[in-house]
Write a protein that holds these residues in place. Structure first.
Motif, PDB file in Angstrom:
ATOM      1  N   TYR A 110      55.222  37.231 -98.483  1.00  0.00           N
ATOM      2  CA  TYR A 110      56.420  37.703 -99.157  1.00  0.00           C
ATOM      3  C   TYR A 110      57.243  38.558 -98.218  1.00  0.00           C
ATOM      4  N   PHE A 157      47.820  47.780 -95.315  1.00  0.00           N
ATOM      5  CA  PHE A 157      47.176  47.130 -96.440  1.00  0.00           C
ATOM      6  C   PHE A 157      46.771  45.714 -96.056  1.00  0.00           C
ATOM      7  N   VAL A 201      39.555  42.857-102.593  1.00  0.00           N
ATOM      8  CA  VAL A 201      39.785  43.193-101.190  1.00  0.00           C
ATOM      9  C   VAL A 201      39.349  44.636-100.984  1.00  0.00           C
ATOM     10  N   TYR A 210      56.041  44.242-107.965  1.00  0.00           N
ATOM     11  CA  TYR A 210      54.787  44.961-107.779  1.00  0.00           C
ATOM     12  C   TYR A 210      55.076  46.435-108.004  1.00  0.00           C
ATOM     13  N   PHE A 268      45.771  43.337-103.180  1.00  0.00           N
ATOM     14  CA  PHE A 268      45.780  44.292-102.081  1.00  0.00           C
ATOM     15  C   PHE A 268      44.490  45.107-102.034  1.00  0.00           C
ATOM     16  N   GLY A 269      44.136  45.512-100.826  1.00  0.00           N
ATOM     17  CA  GLY A 269      43.107  46.523-100.658  1.00  0.00           C
ATOM     18  C   GLY A 269      43.698  47.906-100.891  1.00  0.00           C
ATOM     19  N   LEU A 306      49.491  38.430-104.850  1.00  0.00           N
ATOM     20  CA  LEU A 306      48.762  39.059-103.762  1.00  0.00           C
ATOM     21  C   LEU A 306      47.817  40.105-104.342  1.00  0.00           C
ATOM     22  N   LYS A 331      46.624  51.751-104.871  1.00  0.00           N
ATOM     23  CA  LYS A 331      46.913  50.458-104.255  1.00  0.00           C
ATOM     24  C   LYS A 331      48.119  49.805-104.911  1.00  0.00           C
ATOM     25  N   VAL A 332      48.647  48.816-104.217  1.00  0.00           N
ATOM     26  CA  VAL A 332      49.787  48.065-104.735  1.00  0.00           C
ATOM     27  C   VAL A 332      49.273  47.061-105.769  1.00  0.00           C
ATOM     28  N   GLU A 333      49.941  47.014-106.924  1.00  0.00           N
ATOM     29  CA  GLU A 333      49.485  46.160-108.028  1.00  0.00           C
ATOM     30  C   GLU A 333      50.545  45.131-108.397  1.00  0.00           C
ATOM     31  N   PHE A 334      50.098  43.939-108.635  1.00  0.00           N
ATOM     32  CA  PHE A 334      50.972  42.851-109.081  1.00  0.00           C
ATOM     33  C   PHE A 334      51.411  43.075-110.524  1.00  0.00           C
TER      34      PHE A 334
END
Lengths: 114, 113
Positions: B102, A91, A4, B35, A104-105, A102, B42-45
């Motif tokens: 979510y 985001f 993304v 996360y 994310f960008g 998910l 960025k947000v990471e899983f």
């Protein structure tokens, strides 16, 4: 792997203006979901809007709407009549159908000026 | 409106110490997630959890990490021996089903010194 991309690190507009945030994604799959999340200074992640890839109609939620262009793999967010409370990090996120995570960008920092 | 609750909101720990981050998902949700977001990134899983077991995990989620649902309401993330690079915002999330997106908690800011 899905990716993304949000090409606008920062944007700034005046209150009451309309602003569009860009998002592109890369996938070879046809069954997926797209989301926009808002992260205000409090750092909480808030779901703004979601779109199922199989739906041609663009999702809308009050002042928020998307322009989903499946062939172009583009999923932009339009905020109409922007308000000071819209100031946040936004985001774009991708979820493959049947998958769990998910993606994310990098986010776009949006500032609404009075 | 139902919320995902995370505690503590901020935790400072010394390198090498164990930490447990706690989450109370929404009661009728079946899928649970962790996360993380390193500052400015960025947000990471990290991991997903369904039916009392891990359903997917990322390469970040190594042997130093574990998750548990010790009772019917809590969902925890344990980091056994924290490193400086574990400093991040950790978000818990839950979902009633995959397509609906979510609901995220407000996060725990972990600072490892």
């Amino acid at each position: 792997a899905q990716t993304v991309t949000q090409s606008q690190p920062e944007m700034s507009v005046q209150e009451a203006e309309t602003v569009t945030l860009s998002c592109t994604y890369d996938t070879s799959e046809s069954n997926y979901y797209l989301f926009w999340y808002k992260q205000p200074p409090s750092r909480q992640m808030i779901l703004v809007i979601r779109q199922e890839a199989y739906k041609q109609q663009n999702a809308t939620e009050n002042r928020f709407s998307v322009n989903f262009q499946k062939a172009a793999k583009s999923f932009s967010l339009k905020i109409s009549d922007s308000q000071l409370g819209d100031t946040a990090m936004y985001f774009c996120a991708f979820l493959l159908g049947g998958a769990q995570k998910l993606v994310f960008g990098q986010g776009t920092r949006l500032t609404i000026n009075p | 409106e139902p919320e995902v609750t995370q505690t503590p909101s901020h935790q400072v720990t010394q390198m090498g110490q164990e930490v447990i981050l706690r989450c109370v998902p929404i009661s009728n949700h079946l899928y649970f997630y962790w996360y993380r977001q390193i500052l400015g990134q960025k947000v990471e899983f990290l991991v997903s959890f369904y039916n009392n077991e891990i359903s997917e995990k990322s390469e970040i989620f190594d042997d130093q990490f574990s998750v548990e649902r010790p009772d019917g309401s809590n969902f925890t993330l344990k980091i056994r021996s924290t490193k400086l690079e574990d400093s991040a915002m950790y978000f818990c999330a839950s979902s009633v089903g995959i397509p609906y997106g979510y609901t995220f908690g407000s996060g725990t800011r972990l600072t490892v010194v």
